[in-house]
Design an enzyme around this catalytic site. Structure first.
Site, PDB file in Angstrom:
ATOM      1  N   LYS A  76       9.740 -24.010  -0.600  1.00 38.69           N
ATOM      2  CA  LYS A  76      11.149 -23.598  -0.594  1.00 38.69           C
ATOM      3  C   LYS A  76      11.819 -24.192   0.638  1.00 38.69           C
ATOM      4  O   LYS A  76      11.195 -24.308   1.703  1.00 38.69           O
ATOM      5  CB  LYS A  76      11.243 -22.070  -0.519  1.00 38.69           C
ATOM      6  CG  LYS A  76      12.514 -21.520  -1.085  1.00 38.69           C
ATOM      7  CD  LYS A  76      12.427 -21.366  -2.589  1.00 38.69           C
ATOM      8  CE  LYS A  76      13.738 -20.902  -3.180  1.00 38.69           C
ATOM      9  NZ  LYS A  76      13.659 -20.739  -4.628  1.00 38.69           N
ATOM     10  N   GLY A 179      25.817 -13.054 -12.712  1.00 38.19           N
ATOM     11  CA  GLY A 179      26.043 -14.473 -12.405  1.00 38.19           C
ATOM     12  C   GLY A 179      25.491 -15.336 -13.523  1.00 38.19           C
ATOM     13  O   GLY A 179      25.493 -14.959 -14.695  1.00 38.19           O
ATOM     14  N   TYR A 183      24.651 -13.135 -16.809  1.00 41.39           N
ATOM     15  CA  TYR A 183      25.563 -13.277 -17.944  1.00 41.39           C
ATOM     16  C   TYR A 183      24.791 -13.705 -19.200  1.00 41.39           C
ATOM     17  O   TYR A 183      24.967 -13.134 -20.282  1.00 41.39           O
ATOM     18  CB  TYR A 183      26.666 -14.310 -17.613  1.00 41.39           C
ATOM     19  CG  TYR A 183      27.604 -14.546 -18.776  1.00 41.39           C
ATOM     20  CD1 TYR A 183      28.696 -13.713 -18.998  1.00 41.39           C
ATOM     21  CD2 TYR A 183      27.380 -15.591 -19.678  1.00 41.39           C
ATOM     22  CE1 TYR A 183      29.549 -13.914 -20.085  1.00 41.39           C
ATOM     23  CE2 TYR A 183      28.220 -15.794 -20.767  1.00 41.39           C
ATOM     24  CZ  TYR A 183      29.300 -14.953 -20.957  1.00 41.39           C
ATOM     25  OH  TYR A 183      30.131 -15.144 -22.044  1.00 41.39           O
TER      26      TYR A 183
HETATM   27  P1  NAI Z   1      24.272 -16.184  -9.192  1.00 42.87           P
HETATM   28  O1  NAI Z   1      24.639 -16.414  -7.757  1.00 42.87           O
HETATM   29  O2  NAI Z   1      24.912 -17.015 -10.250  1.00 42.87           O
HETATM   30  O3  NAI Z   1      24.501 -14.658  -9.583  1.00 42.87           O
HETATM   31  C1  NAI Z   1      24.216 -13.590  -8.749  1.00 42.87           C
HETATM   32  C2  NAI Z   1      25.257 -12.520  -9.057  1.00 42.87           C
HETATM   33  O4  NAI Z   1      24.916 -11.335  -8.346  1.00 42.87           O
HETATM   34  C3  NAI Z   1      26.659 -12.910  -8.648  1.00 42.87           C
HETATM   35  O5  NAI Z   1      27.540 -12.726  -9.732  1.00 42.87           O
HETATM   36  C4  NAI Z   1      26.975 -11.958  -7.492  1.00 42.87           C
HETATM   37  O6  NAI Z   1      28.351 -11.615  -7.404  1.00 42.87           O
HETATM   38  C5  NAI Z   1      26.123 -10.763  -7.886  1.00 42.87           C
HETATM   39  N1  NAI Z   1      25.817  -9.843  -6.793  1.00 42.87           N
HETATM   40  C6  NAI Z   1      25.590 -10.109  -5.495  1.00 42.87           C
HETATM   41  N2  NAI Z   1      25.348  -8.977  -4.820  1.00 42.87           N
HETATM   42  C7  NAI Z   1      25.413  -7.972  -5.713  1.00 42.87           C
HETATM   43  C8  NAI Z   1      25.235  -6.570  -5.638  1.00 42.87           C
HETATM   44  N3  NAI Z   1      24.947  -5.962  -4.485  1.00 42.87           N
HETATM   45  N4  NAI Z   1      25.378  -5.834  -6.766  1.00 42.87           N
HETATM   46  C9  NAI Z   1      25.684  -6.433  -7.940  1.00 42.87           C
HETATM   47  N5  NAI Z   1      25.858  -7.764  -8.071  1.00 42.87           N
HETATM   48  C10 NAI Z   1      25.711  -8.520  -6.972  1.00 42.87           C
HETATM   49  O7  NAI Z   1      22.677 -16.338  -9.240  1.00 42.87           O
HETATM   50  P2  NAI Z   1      21.763 -16.557 -10.516  1.00 42.87           P
HETATM   51  O8  NAI Z   1      21.439 -17.999 -10.637  1.00 42.87           O
HETATM   52  O9  NAI Z   1      22.322 -15.816 -11.662  1.00 42.87           O
HETATM   53  O10 NAI Z   1      20.416 -15.853 -10.041  1.00 42.87           O
HETATM   54  C11 NAI Z   1      20.293 -14.429 -10.051  1.00 42.87           C
HETATM   55  C12 NAI Z   1      18.959 -14.034  -9.424  1.00 42.87           C
HETATM   56  O11 NAI Z   1      17.897 -14.609 -10.174  1.00 42.87           O
HETATM   57  C13 NAI Z   1      18.767 -14.537  -7.989  1.00 42.87           C
HETATM   58  O12 NAI Z   1      18.038 -13.578  -7.261  1.00 42.87           O
HETATM   59  C14 NAI Z   1      17.948 -15.794  -8.149  1.00 42.87           C
HETATM   60  O13 NAI Z   1      17.139 -16.055  -7.007  1.00 42.87           O
HETATM   61  C15 NAI Z   1      17.075 -15.414  -9.333  1.00 42.87           C
HETATM   62  N6  NAI Z   1      16.606 -16.554 -10.099  1.00 42.87           N
HETATM   63  C16 NAI Z   1      17.496 -17.451 -10.622  1.00 42.87           C
HETATM   64  C17 NAI Z   1      17.051 -18.536 -11.335  1.00 42.87           C
HETATM   65  C18 NAI Z   1      17.995 -19.510 -11.961  1.00 42.87           C
HETATM   66  O14 NAI Z   1      17.547 -20.325 -12.766  1.00 42.87           O
HETATM   67  N7  NAI Z   1      19.294 -19.468 -11.681  1.00 42.87           N
HETATM   68  C19 NAI Z   1      15.602 -18.786 -11.527  1.00 42.87           C
HETATM   69  C20 NAI Z   1      14.752 -17.726 -11.010  1.00 42.87           C
HETATM   70  C21 NAI Z   1      15.257 -16.681 -10.298  1.00 42.87           C
END
Ligand code: NAI
Length: 342
Positions: A76, A179, A183
């Site tokens: 990472k 996110g 979604y």
């Molecule tokens: P993203 O940044 O698109 O979405 C995260 C969402 O969480 C945002 O809409 C944000 O406003 C919201 N958020 C932040 N703090 C919050 C809180 N206290 N309460 C409620 N909502 C809150 O990130 P993404 O890509 O959707 O990833 C989500 C999680 O999944 C992360 O932890 C990421 O590390 C993990 N992940 C993502 C992968 C991917 O392919 N995008 C792969 C594996 C894990």
């Protein structure tokens, strides 16, 4: 996972004063192949916090690749956001120069706070980067979609174990974070007939899920204690601690966020509370599976077939947990460590 029983192959403190770059690269293991894991960019409270984040995430990537059966290790990179840093193109090109020196021992990609454009800057300096413009993972946000699909399949497998039927119909799922992954997860669940209760700090994202999938909005400070069948963390890591676990009102925890357990003992706490935990790195492997497919010249169909194996992997974790009387979090670590010879 207990970070201190681990050894890491490399921990690099990268500083390039000419562009204001401060970054940390952690390579946990290359035993099963080159280390894969995205590059995160965010503000940290301290340098120690950034190191801890990189170490924990790198180890998680090793375990994730191992249990997913892909021939890669775990690493990472984190870039520390701070005032006075140079333009993004300079930061990411400087990181790219370091990756080039590492000659493919660590291959980076997109993560929280970084974009396809950032990966394109890295690509100007090195081929050891994924998620660049036009790549498999970047087109139509396949990485996030497949991550959500894997989490959805994990939720179905967990429902089967708890309720006896592999169906989300009429089940209530509380999704924290709407996110890219949250979604898409809501989309899969909605079409499978689940009832969604949802929260995000961003009201626009909440409204979209309310409109598109009839999500019932809740405040972010109560979503974790809402009565539901499944609580699905899809925002931040470290959210399962003493206080939050005692307030959970669900039968299953299964979500996308990395490193959901604040400490490894919280896996046992969930187990003792009778809550089935689907270990994060087992069910959120869809993204890395897409990356592996991309690196091996596969297409979206190959990636999806491999993501579908997540269901079987999770069922194996449940079997091991049953056979050895262990919490699922411990059983998953055990399977990974056996594969890694740790
Ligand atoms: P993203 O940044 O698109 O979405 C995260 C969402 O969480 C945002 O809409 C944000 O406003 C919201 N958020 C932040 N703090 C919050 C809180 N206290 N309460 C409620 N909502 C809150 O990130 P993404 O890509 O959707 O990833 C989500 C999680 O999944 C992360 O932890 C990421 O590390 C993990 N992940 C993502 C992968 C991917 O392919 N995008 C792969 C594996 C894990």
């Amino acid at each position: 996972m207990d970070m201190w029983k681990q050894s890491y192959e490399q921990l690099i403190f990268l500083q390039d004063r000419s562009v204001g770059l401060k970054a940390i690269i952690a390579v946990h293991s290359t035993k099963l192949g080159p280390a894969l894991g995205g590059c995160r960019m965010r503000h940290y409270g301290s340098d120690e916090e950034a190191v801890d984040d990189a170490l924990r995430l790198a180890q998680g990537m090793t375990y994730k690749s191992a249990v997913s059966g892909i021939p890669y290790g775990g690493g990472k990179a984190v870039i520390l956001s701070h005032p006075g840093q140079g333009p993004r193109e300079a930061l990411f090109q400087a990181l790219g120069r370091q990756l080039q020196k590492m000659q493919g021992g660590y291959i980076t990609g997109m993560d929280l706070g970084t974009s396809v454009a950032d990966m394109d800057w890295i690509r100007l300096q090195t081929p050891y980067v994924t998620d660049t413009s036009g790549s498999l993972g970047a087109v139509n946000d396949l990485t996030a979609t497949m991550t959500a699909y894997g989490v959805y399949l994990g939720i179905l497998a967990a429902l089967k174990r708890v309720f006896g039927t592999e169906s989300a119909e009429h089940r209530t799922v509380a999704v924290q974070g709407l996110g890219k992954v949250g979604y898409q997860l809501c989309r899969y669940l909605y079409h499978a007939g689940a009832k969604l209760i949802v929260a995000d700090v961003d009201p626009v994202r909440v409204q979209k899920v309310v409109r598109d999938f009839r999500g019932i909005p809740k405040r972010t400070d109560v979503i974790m204690s809402e009565p539901c069948d499944v609580f699905s963390p899809c925002a931040l890591g470290g959210i399962l601690d003493d206080q939050s676990v005692s307030g959970l009102n669900c039968r299953i925890v299964a979500g996308a966020a990395n490193n959901q357990l604040a400490e490894s003992r919280h896996g046992a706490l969930l187990h003792d509370k009778g809550i089935l935990y689907a270990p994060d790195y087992v069910i959120n492997a869809g993204g890395i599976i897409v990356t592996a497919a991309e690196l091996n010249g596969g297409d979206a169909a190959v990636a999806q077939q491999n993501v579908e194996k997540i269901s079987g992997t999770l069922k194996d974790v449940f079997k091991t947990a049953d056979a050895k009387g262990l919490p699922t979090a411990v059983a998953a670590d055990l399977i990974a460590e056996e594969l890694l010879g740790i």
